[in-house]
Design an enzyme around this catalytic site. Structure first.
Site, PDB file in Angstrom:
ATOM      1  CG  LEU A 138      -1.963  -1.065   1.380  1.00 29.51           C
ATOM      2  CD1 LEU A 138      -2.702  -0.916   2.707  1.00 29.51           C
ATOM      3  CD2 LEU A 138      -2.948  -1.020   0.223  1.00 29.51           C
ATOM      4  CG  ASP A 139       0.552   4.178  -2.999  1.00 27.06           C
ATOM      5  OD1 ASP A 139       1.354   3.320  -3.397  1.00 27.06           O
ATOM      6  OD2 ASP A 139      -0.302   4.721  -3.730  1.00 27.06           O
ATOM      7  CE  LYS A 140       5.476   9.035   4.543  1.00 24.20           C
ATOM      8  NZ  LYS A 140       6.455  10.141   4.359  1.00 24.20           N
TER       9      LYS A 140
END
EC number: 5.4.99.-
Length: 327
Positions: A138-140
């Site tokens: 998942l993105d930051k």
């Protein structure tokens, strides 16, 4: 820290003439083809007692294969005590509710303080797994559910399930613009031709499909539920921006604040101060990689997204209440 793996098997009649690496993949499906090839090249597999280092070696029925491999711990990364919100855990998998701001894997400019570092501390045996058992990211600034493998076997099966699209991942998002109906975006995604930190819809990219449906409409925004068929980097963010409905807070892909006319100071402030993409991995469903049991988890939408939705809902209701059509 090292892990020793030993397996033995006998070549069957139907495998006559097959390549050595093909036979191993069939006999030991718990391990990826790339890992099996590495073990062959490293001299960790033998036929009838003789080490074979050629993946293309032909085999004959009745030959005895022995796999005696050593998995070296991945010592490049430091184990760090970082609190994890663990939704589920057993001997083979973990399901984590990732908070905003937590990077999944170390990289340029972020050598530590990541989910991978936290996994190495929580489960030291993860040092023997590629990426400490991480199978998807998942993105930051994206929150929500991720599954992590705790064994080589579980990781191999989870990766295969992802590739076969047998893992369901659903997301909740708030986007700019009022969407009239659900649909899907079927557009290839690849590296942006000029902005190297961005992804984009490009003809040379990899296939990517995002399904979406409208859960709620506001005056100038929509709340969506989305489901991925593929898992490309920034996929939802890129696809929504491509159809001109970028995610609220996603400045990288055009999601700057777009308040409705006459919005309250509270809503204006909330939209202006929302500094991440409004995206949450709300549901994860998969067959357990070892037992085969169908399992499902849901993670509550985080408070910052709940607050934005409530303010947008209040704004829409107040405008509707104030509107008095002529008799």
């Amino acid at each position: 820290m090292t892990q020793q793996i030993t397996h033995e098997a006998v070549i069957d009649e139907h495998q006559i003439g097959m390549r050595f690496d093909q036979v191993l993949a069939e006999l030991f499906p718990d391990y990826s083809r790339s890992r099996l090839k590495e073990w062959i090249l490293a001299g960790q597999v033998s036929i009838d007692g003789a080490v074979v280092t050629k993946p293309r070696e032909k085999v004959l029925p009745g030959m005895h294969i022995k796999l005696d491999a050593t998995v070296e711990a991945e010592e490049r990364f430091e184990a760090q005590h970082i609190e994890l919100d663990i939704v589920y855990e057993d001997d083979d998998i973990m399901v984590i509710n990732k908070p905003a701001g937590l990077v999944v894997h170390p990289g340029a400019g972020k050598p530590d303080g990541t989910l991978l570092n936290a996994l190495l501390h929580h489960h030291p045996q993860a040092a023997g797994l590629a990426r400490a058992g991480i199978v998807h990211r998942l993105d930051k600034e994206t929150t929500g559910l991720m599954v992590v493998a705790k064994s080589i076997t579980a990781q191999t099966h989870l990766v295969s399930a992802l590739q076969a699209r047998n893992i369901t991942r659903e997301y909740e998002a708030i986007v700019n613009g009022v969407m009239t109906a659900g649909g899907l975006v079927d557009e290839k995604i690849g590296r942006h031709p000029t902005k190297r930190t961005h992804m984009a819809v490009v003809h040379s990219g990899k296939p990517a499909v995002t399904h979406y449906r409208v859960a709620e409409r506001f005056r100038l925004h929509s709340r969506l539920r989305l489901r991925l068929e593929s898992g490309r980097t920034h996929q939802i963010r890129v696809h929504m921006a491509h159809i001109r409905h970028p995610l609220v807070g996603d400045l990288q892909y055009g999601g700057r604040p777009r308040p409705p006319q006459g919005a309250s100071d509270e809503l204006l402030s909330a939209l202006r101060d929302f500094k991440r993409q409004a995206l949450h991995a709300v549901k994860l469903e998969l067959h357990h990689p070892i037992t085969g049991e169908l399992m499902s988890w849901q993670a509550p939408v985080p408070s910052d997204m709940v607050n934005i939705a409530e303010l947008l809902r209040k704004d829409a209701q107040e405008v509707k209440h104030d509107f008095n059509p002529k008799a």
